[in-house]
Write an enzyme that holds these catalytic residues in place. Structure first.
Site, PDB file in Angstrom:
ATOM      1  N   TYR A 104      -2.560  -0.340  10.562  1.00 41.98           N
ATOM      2  CA  TYR A 104      -2.564  -0.686   9.139  1.00 41.98           C
ATOM      3  C   TYR A 104      -1.283  -0.214   8.459  1.00 41.98           C
ATOM      4  O   TYR A 104      -0.620  -0.960   7.729  1.00 41.98           O
ATOM      5  CB  TYR A 104      -3.788  -0.080   8.462  1.00 41.98           C
ATOM      6  CG  TYR A 104      -3.928  -0.422   7.000  1.00 41.98           C
ATOM      7  CD1 TYR A 104      -4.461  -1.642   6.599  1.00 41.98           C
ATOM      8  CD2 TYR A 104      -3.533   0.471   6.016  1.00 41.98           C
ATOM      9  CE1 TYR A 104      -4.594  -1.960   5.263  1.00 41.98           C
ATOM     10  CE2 TYR A 104      -3.662   0.170   4.661  1.00 41.98           C
ATOM     11  CZ  TYR A 104      -4.195  -1.057   4.293  1.00 41.98           C
ATOM     12  OH  TYR A 104      -4.319  -1.369   2.966  1.00 41.98           O
ATOM     13  N   SER A 110       0.843  -1.192   0.000  1.00 42.70           N
ATOM     14  CA  SER A 110       0.000   0.000   0.000  1.00 42.70           C
ATOM     15  C   SER A 110       0.874   1.236   0.000  1.00 42.70           C
ATOM     16  O   SER A 110       2.011   1.217   0.491  1.00 42.70           O
ATOM     17  CB  SER A 110      -0.902   0.013   1.244  1.00 42.70           C
ATOM     18  OG  SER A 110      -1.565   1.255   1.383  1.00 42.70           O
TER      19      SER A 110
END
Length: 678
Positions: free
Chosen positions: A568, A555
């Site tokens: 995250y 990501s």
């Protein structure tokens, strides 16, 4: 509207081809003769409709028929140059086509055209081939059928065989068919129904004859210590051997594998005669074109240690390649096609089962099915006589037939990921689903892995049959479930070449609101899960020795420190560095490890639908249904990132154009300047 003769032919073909007792997959052909209006003259023209080259009776449609003018095919008899030049007439069939002619005419077209009967079936039933390959097949044919069926000595399929059968039918007006030595059966009839009835009568009569006349245990007694391993132990042994075998049989070109451990196979491999019978090879041309001249047979008992089995398989494989090359050079002539590859298509492991190989899963599966047919044929022949297939020289003439080479040349070019087996985690929705679909469209076999069994199954079924995609249920935090899922993968396709670490979840909270349990869950699924999946994949890839690809769906959050996102973002940074670490470690094995850094993918995302979208929308102060547009507006390109864009990046990394790239992260974020790699 279809001609009634064509409708009857298709229906008959589908009925015959749907029962494996009647013929093998893509084996045999059927035909009908009839009249149609010639659009040029307006008069009637007599036509032959016959299954074209490469089709399958069970799924035959009108598009799979070759359509020829009978007067022109019959006229070829007058210019036939003799058996030494009979192949020349195959090209002449193109000048006999009616209109566009439909499918390409097969080598058996002459048999159907020249036999004086409105309907003809040529089939490869196990029972018929058993008689055809028995040492005293001619006498057994007479004993089984009386005068209603005539023996035809072995002749390679072609124009001369068509002439031979036509002459036999003319000389035996009471006959309904013939047994073709070493090959199969042909039947005929005045109507489609009569032809089908004659075919089925021949097949069932042969089955009953073999059952009633045959001796018990035609393969000899069970050899002590060669019985099947227990089911769980058998599957574990097969899964351990599959990647190593796949690497060996891919010496010349990459292959996909299939595993079979049916009772038929296991019983054959437990019996005294199996080594000698396997060495004789198969007989029917359709059989040995799929299975090669003979299989590789392991000569160790099932209880032998795995390391000993692996070492022996390596020795046997080298010997097989030498023997196959010798077979080629014994029979090749100056105009023979080049040797296509010396690796076996069938590997037999007593107590475990059969591994079969091909350019794709269907080819590998069908090769295994053909060898099961061959076992049934050997059993039938040995039950009433002695199995005596056609000799090696005749097999070579067909395997390296110029016409077979031409058929191979007509095959479409392989897709970029053909022969590759991909394992995609989190593939039940969103990015994972898009990746699985893209890889399958590019020719890969795909294992759709997801915690949600229903979602994984739906995705796999939407992609295609089990020859293309299979679903597995896996919790990536569980070492046991991961090992079981990869076992399923290697038993389904022979091994694994491409792994996509995509499974994940998202917890969007500020530091002070993030519990230790949430931190652990986030890291267990993505950081630990990716590690466990990559470790199991690397074991298989190293055993195969074929290299491979591991792709992490990381990501931009692994680079860019977004607000209220500590768990995250940290786990994505962990994944990002795993890419670098594994690229450095696995490069010596030809395994490339790369990553993809998407921006927020809202559309179709299981993560966003499960609450992450609402959390991130609250952080940014926008309505949840506008989150995708919000993300797009903060990018340089002002475009929303969709699942298929991430799938495109996986394709770019794995389809061959970036073969020298490893340790790379590709941004797929429409341009987030803060996430530029430094």
């Amino acid at each position: 509207m279809s001609n009634p003769a064509v409708t009857e032919l298709i229906e008959r073909s589908n009925r015959l081809g749907s029962d494996p007792r009647n013929t093998n997959y893509a084996g045999g052909n059927t035909s009908a003769k009839g009249t149609a209006v010639d659009p040029v003259t307006g008069g009637d023209v007599e036509l032959l409709w016959v299954k074209g080259s490469g089709g399958d009776l069970g799924t035959l449609t009108e598009a799979g028929l070759a359509v020829l003018r009978l007067d022109r095919v019959r006229a070829l008899v007058e210019v036939y140059p003799g058996v030494e030049r009979e192949d020349e007439l195959v090209a002449a069939f193109d000048f006999c086509l009616h209109g566009r002619g439909g499918a390409a005419p097969s080598i058996d077209t002459a048999m159907h055209a020249l036999v004086d009967a409105p309907h003809v079936d040529h089939l490869h039933p196990d029972s018929g081939i058993a008689l055809a390959t028995a040492a005293d097949g001619e006498a057994l044919t007479k004993e089984c059928f009386g005068d209603r069926v005539v023996w035809v000595p072995w002749r390679r399929p072609g124009f001369q065989l068509g002439l031979d059968i036509a002459a036999i039918k003319a000389a035996h007006p009471g006959a309904v068919g013939c047994v073709l030595g070493g090959h199969g059966i042909t039947a005929w009839g005045a109507t489609s129904g009569e032809c089908e009835a004659n075919s089925l009568w021949m097949i069932r009569t042969a089955e009953a004859f073999l059952a009633e006349r045959g001796r018990p245990d035609p393969f000899g007694p069970v050899v002590d210590g060669y019985g099947p391993l227990p089911a769980a132990e058998r599957r574990a042994r097969a899964a351990a051997l599959a990647p190593i075998l796949r690497g060996l049989v891919s010496t010349d070109r990459a292959q996909v594998g299939h595993f079979t451990d049916t009772d038929t196979v296991l019983d054959f491999l437990s019996r005294e005669k199996h080594p000698a019978l396997a060495e004789l090879g198969t007989s029917c041309p359709d059989h040995f074109l799929r299975t090669k001249v003979r299989p590789l047979v392991l000569d160790l008992p099932p209880a032998a240690p795995v390391d000993e089995v692996v070492d022996r398989l390596r020795v046997l494989h080298a010997a097989y390649r030498d023997e196959y090359a010798a077979y080629y050079h014994r029979h090749a002539t100056p105009d023979s096609p080049a040797m296509r590859g010396a690796d076996p298509a069938i590997v037999l492991v007593p107590g475990v089962g059969m591994f079969s190989y091909g350019k794709d899963k269907q080819t590998a599966r069908v090769a295994g099915e053909f060898y099961v047919n061959a076992i049934n044929v050997m059993r039938g022949a040995e039950a009433v006589s002695t199995y005596a297939p056609i000799d090696e020289a005749e097999k070579f003439r067909i395997e390296y037939w110029a016409l077979e080479e031409a058929k191979l040349a007509r095959m479409p070019a392989p897709k970029p990921l053909a022969t590759r087996v991909a394992f995609v985690t989190g593939a039940g929705s969103g990015i994972g689903k898009a990746i699985a679909e893209r890889l399958a469209a590019d020719g890969a076999c795909v294992i759709v892995a997801d915690l949600n069994t229903h979602a994984a199954t739906e995705v796999a079924e939407s992609i295609g049959s089990s020859d293309t995609a299979v679903a597995v249920t896996v919790d990536v935090t569980s070492e046991e479930q991961i090992a079981a899922a990869f076992q399923d993968a290697v038993l389904a396709f022979g091994g694994v070449d491409l792994v996509v670490n995509n499974a994940g979840l998202s917890i969007s909270k500020p530091l002070l609101d993030t519990s230790a349990a949430e931190w652990d869950l986030q890291h267990d699924v993505m950081a630990r899960g990716s590690f466990l999946v990559s470790r199991e994949a690397a074991r298989i890839m190293i055993d195969q020795g074929l290299g491979g690809d591991i792709v992490y769906i990381a990501s931009k959050n692994g680079v860019f420190a977004g607000p209220n996102n500590v768990a995250y973002g940290a786990t994505k940074a962990d994944q990002a560095h795993q890419v670098r670490l594994l690229a450095a470690e696995l490069g010596e094995h030809g395994i490339r490890v790369n990553g993809i850094n998407p921006d927020g993918v809202v559309h179709g995302s299981g993560i966003f639908a499960a609450g992450w979208g609402a959390q991130r929308a609250a952080v940014y102060g926008v309505p949840e249904d506008q989150l995708g547009a919000f993300y797009a507006q903060r990018t340089l390109l002002k475009r929303e990132v969709l699942p298929e864009h991430v799938a495109n990046a996986v394709h770019a990394l794995t389809a061959g154009h970036l073969s020298h790239t490893t340790g790379l992260h590709i941004p797929v974020d429409a341009g987030v300047a803060a996430a530029f790699l430094r």
